[in-house]
Design a protein around this motif. Structure first.
Motif, short mmCIF file in Angstrom:
data_model
loop_
_atom_site.label_atom_id
_atom_site.label_comp_id
_atom_site.label_asym_id
_atom_site.label_seq_id
_atom_site.Cartn_x
_atom_site.Cartn_y
_atom_site.Cartn_z
N PRO B 392 -71.07 27.80 -72.25
CA PRO B 392 -72.41 28.40 -72.37
C PRO B 392 -72.60 29.59 -71.43
O PRO B 392 -73.40 30.48 -71.72
N SER B 393 -71.89 29.62 -70.31
CA SER B 393 -72.06 30.75 -69.39
C SER B 393 -70.93 31.77 -69.55
O SER B 393 -70.65 32.53 -68.64
N THR B 394 -70.30 31.75 -70.70
CA THR B 394 -69.19 32.67 -70.93
C THR B 394 -69.64 33.80 -71.85
O THR B 394 -70.38 33.57 -72.81
N ASP B 395 -69.21 35.02 -71.53
CA ASP B 395 -69.62 36.16 -72.35
C ASP B 395 -68.79 36.27 -73.62
O ASP B 395 -69.33 36.42 -74.70
N VAL B 396 -67.48 36.27 -73.45
CA VAL B 396 -66.63 36.44 -74.63
C VAL B 396 -65.55 35.36 -74.64
O VAL B 396 -64.91 35.10 -73.63
N VAL B 397 -65.38 34.76 -75.82
CA VAL B 397 -64.25 33.86 -76.00
C VAL B 397 -63.28 34.55 -76.94
O VAL B 397 -63.67 35.02 -78.02
N LEU B 398 -62.05 34.65 -76.53
CA LEU B 398 -61.03 35.28 -77.36
C LEU B 398 -60.14 34.18 -77.92
O LEU B 398 -59.42 33.51 -77.18
N VAL B 399 -60.23 33.97 -79.23
CA VAL B 399 -59.43 32.92 -79.87
C VAL B 399 -58.16 33.57 -80.41
O VAL B 399 -58.21 34.42 -81.29
N LEU B 400 -57.04 33.17 -79.86
CA LEU B 400 -55.77 33.79 -80.25
C LEU B 400 -54.95 32.83 -81.09
O LEU B 400 -54.27 31.96 -80.56
N GLY B 401 -55.03 33.00 -82.38
CA GLY B 401 -54.18 32.19 -83.25
C GLY B 401 -54.47 30.71 -83.23
O GLY B 401 -53.63 29.91 -83.57
N ALA B 402 -55.67 30.33 -82.77
CA ALA B 402 -56.05 28.92 -82.87
C ALA B 402 -57.04 28.80 -84.02
O ALA B 402 -57.71 29.77 -84.35
N ASN B 403 -57.11 27.66 -84.63
CA ASN B 403 -58.04 27.52 -85.74
C ASN B 403 -58.72 26.16 -85.75
O ASN B 403 -59.90 26.04 -85.41
N ASP B 404 -57.97 25.13 -86.09
CA ASP B 404 -58.59 23.81 -86.24
C ASP B 404 -59.23 23.30 -84.95
O ASP B 404 -60.22 22.58 -85.00
N VAL B 405 -58.67 23.70 -83.80
CA VAL B 405 -59.20 23.17 -82.55
C VAL B 405 -60.53 23.80 -82.15
O VAL B 405 -61.15 23.39 -81.19
N VAL B 406 -60.96 24.84 -82.88
CA VAL B 406 -62.27 25.42 -82.61
C VAL B 406 -63.18 25.31 -83.82
O VAL B 406 -64.17 26.00 -83.93
N ASN B 407 -62.80 24.45 -84.76
CA ASN B 407 -63.57 24.34 -85.99
C ASN B 407 -64.77 23.41 -85.80
O ASN B 407 -64.60 22.20 -85.59
N PRO B 408 -65.98 23.94 -85.86
CA PRO B 408 -67.16 23.09 -85.62
C PRO B 408 -67.32 22.00 -86.67
O PRO B 408 -68.07 21.04 -86.45
N ALA B 409 -66.62 22.11 -87.78
CA ALA B 409 -66.72 21.07 -88.81
C ALA B 409 -66.32 19.71 -88.26
O ALA B 409 -66.77 18.67 -88.75
N ALA B 410 -65.50 19.72 -87.22
CA ALA B 410 -65.08 18.45 -86.62
C ALA B 410 -66.27 17.69 -86.07
O ALA B 410 -66.21 16.49 -85.86
N LYS B 411 -67.38 18.42 -85.81
CA LYS B 411 -68.56 17.75 -85.28
C LYS B 411 -69.63 17.57 -86.33
O LYS B 411 -70.38 16.62 -86.30
#
Lengths: 104, 477
Positions: B392-411
């Motif tokens: 929440p206190s982060t300005d930019v998240v850089l997702v490099l070649g990750a997919n399923d581990v950041v998929n909100p559908a899991a929640k």
């Protein structure tokens, strides 16, 4: 039933070892951090290479004219050694990297 | 006397295995632990070669033994030294398969030892006095070893892309049937030792190999680590069978130790993905995924692209940046460039950290190894729980070649095949830049709604090239 019970009595030593080792195996790695899962798997992989000892015994017992045993035994020794040596070297390579950054 | 020394060798080896494993689960001592276990193994092997005797008979065929060890050692060392860090998981799988094959070969040779011709020189053979327990152990070693070998080879092929996912309707039923046939044949063989025992033995071998193939075939690439870990413990049990066979305590301890530890490790890995083992083995990822992907496509469709220079500006004027590395980074061999980017941003006063999902990459801990290779300091790697607090206190998240581990559908989406898997809550950050090669879904085969959110910008291209360009842009700013 009788033979089964006899078998257990005969091999009780081994059965004890198996049961205790199962608990040791679980206990020993129970608190591994997920960072180390891969090296740990690789290290365990090298340790089960202990099967090489069976291969050496098979090879060493093979009669000179039993070509099937000689060839299969030889193959088993080669594969077993690959498992052991490769396993330990790969694990060491992985862990070497963990160490490098520790020193910095 | 000599046998006593051998016993001592075996005791020492068994203890080093236990201590080695214990140390391997502690980051500071892991490397020493590996060496300790290796030293124990060397003692056990040398002891066996020179001191082992059976009925007063020492081992022979030293030429063959040393030749085999020399070849194996050279091949093993070369393979282990040459392999790229990204290909580590398939290498482990390969070595595991070798161990399984070794166990199966031992069983084959030992089974042939049981056979005696009815009259000398005759082709008709009988199996006198083959104890039930003895045959049982041989057959067990054969089955487990072959399944482990075939399965590991398929896992190896899958990880390096040579073998594609393959499944057919009713495959689970087929697998169970196959297993039942193997078991039935084994019971028949062990219990009755019929004259055609040899034929049955080799049918069991063939079916076990086939089972290994079909067992791993339908399992998706994302679950491969779990499967390799499971096969690893299989091989441990196969080695323990050898211990039973020769009444050899070190094989027994080593094998069972790995069998137990490997099983636990498998379960721990499943937990990290919040899935049960049965789910991994039976509920193949692909099947459920396609329907979810199809459903996902309907409602979404708009995503925002961002240029390399814009992303460079966004990153260099941020206060805190999190990098979420995934398998794409590993494939592109971009860990070094990624570290360059991190240094570059740090020199501009940006705080850069890495958020590591427990199953990022191809195996748990794989990503840590990769980033360590690129000299990324250990303190910069945050585990999922810590990272989630910081997003929440982060300005930019850089997702490099990750997919399923950041998929909100899991929640949010109970229908999703990855529902319930803990994820990195990158959507809590102010901006998300996703670097992917294309819009193609990840391993789970599902669409990622994160990509369609407002704060998300997509940047397509090979992770390494994009990162290099970006480092250049930031330098010029």
């Amino acid at each position: 039933m009788q033979t089964f019970l006899d078998w257990i009595t005969q091999h009780q030593q081994i059965i004890y070892i198996v049961i205790l080792m199962i608990f040791v195996g679980i206990e020993v790695i129970g608190h591994v951090p997920s960072v180390l899962h891969t090296p740990l798997m690789s290290g365990a992989n090298a340790i089960h290479g202990v099967v090489i000892i069976g291969a050496i015994i098979v090879m060493g017992k093979a009669e000179q004219d039993n070509y099937l045993a000689l060839i299969l035994g030889f193959l088993a020794v080669v594969l077993g050694t690959i498992n052991v040596v490769g396993g330990f070297v790969v694990t060491d390579r992985m862990l070497e990297m963990f160490k490098k950054k520790k020193e910095r | 006397m000599e046998l006593n020394i051998l016993t001592l060798c075996y005791i020492i080896a068994s203890v080093t295995f236990i201590i080695g494993l214990k140390m391997l689960s502690n980051p500071a001592k892991a490397r020493t632990g590996n060496l300790v276990a290796a030293a124990g193994m060397t003692i056990a092997i040398i002891g066996t070669i020179f001191l082992y005797e059976e009925e007063g008979q020492k081992l022979g065929n030293y030429g063959w033994i040393f030749g085999g060890i020399a070849i194996g050692a050279i091949v093993g060392t070369l393979a282990a030294k040459k392999v790229k860090m990204t290909a580590m998981p398939e290498m482990v799988s390969m070595f595991n398969g070798m161990g399984g094959a070794c166990a199966a070969l031992i069983s084959i040779v030992e089974f042939n030892h049981l056979a005696f011709p009815v009259i000398p020189g005759s082709t008709e053979i009988v199996y006198p006095g083959a104890a039930v327990g003895h045959v049982l152990i041989i057959v067990l070693g054969l089955i487990i070893g072959s399944v482990s070998f075939a399965g590991s080879m398929i896992a190896w092929g899958k990880l390096n892309g040579k073998v594609k996912d393959f499944s057919f309707k009713g495959q689970h039923l087929f697998n169970i049937l196959l297993l039942l046939i193997i078991l039935a044949l084994s019971v028949y063989l062990v219990g009755w030792m019929p004259p055609q025992a040899k034929l049955i033995f080799f049918i069991i071998l063939a079916l076990a190999l086939l089972y290994g193939v079909f067992f791993v075939m339908p399992i998706g690439g994302a679950d491969m680590p779990v499967v390799i870990s499971l096969l690893n413990s299989f091989t441990g049990v196969a080695a323990a069978c050898g211990g039973f066979l020769y009444d050899n305590k070190v094989m027994l301890t080593g094998g069972i130790l790995v069998g137990a530890a490997g099983t636990l490790l498998t379960i721990l890995m499943c937990k990290a993905m919040n899935r049960s083992l049965t789910n991994v083995l039976i509920g193949s990822f692909g099947g459920g995924g396609t329907t979810a992907a199809a459903a996902g496509k309907k409602e979404q469709g708009n995503f925002k692209e961002i240029s390399v220079s814009d992303s460079a500006v966004l990153l260099s004027y941020a206060n805190r940046v999190y990098i979420v590395p995934g398998y794409g980074l590993a494939v592109a061999q971009a860990q070094h460039v990624c570290h360059d980017l991190e240094k570059m941003l740090e020199s501009k006063g940006v705080e850069v950290k890495y958020a590591i999902h427990p199953v990022a990459g191809r195996m748990p801990g794989h990503m840590n190894v990769l980033l360590a290779e690129a000299d990324v300091p250990y303190e910069k790697l945050l585990e999922m729980e810590q990272a989630n607090e910081e997003f929440p206190s982060t300005d930019v998240v850089l997702v490099l070649g990750a997919n399923d581990v950041v998929n909100p559908a899991a929640k949010t989406d109970p229908a999703s095949p990855i529902y319930g898997m803990p994820i990195l809550d990158v959507e809590l950050a102010k901006h998300v830049i996703v670097n992917k090669r294309s819009m193609k879904p990840g391993y789970a085969g599902i669409e990622n709604e994160l990509f369609f959110q407002k704060k998300t910008s997509m940047l397509f291209g090979d992770a390494k090239k994009v990162l290099q360009d970006r480092v250049g842009e930031i330098k010029n700013l």
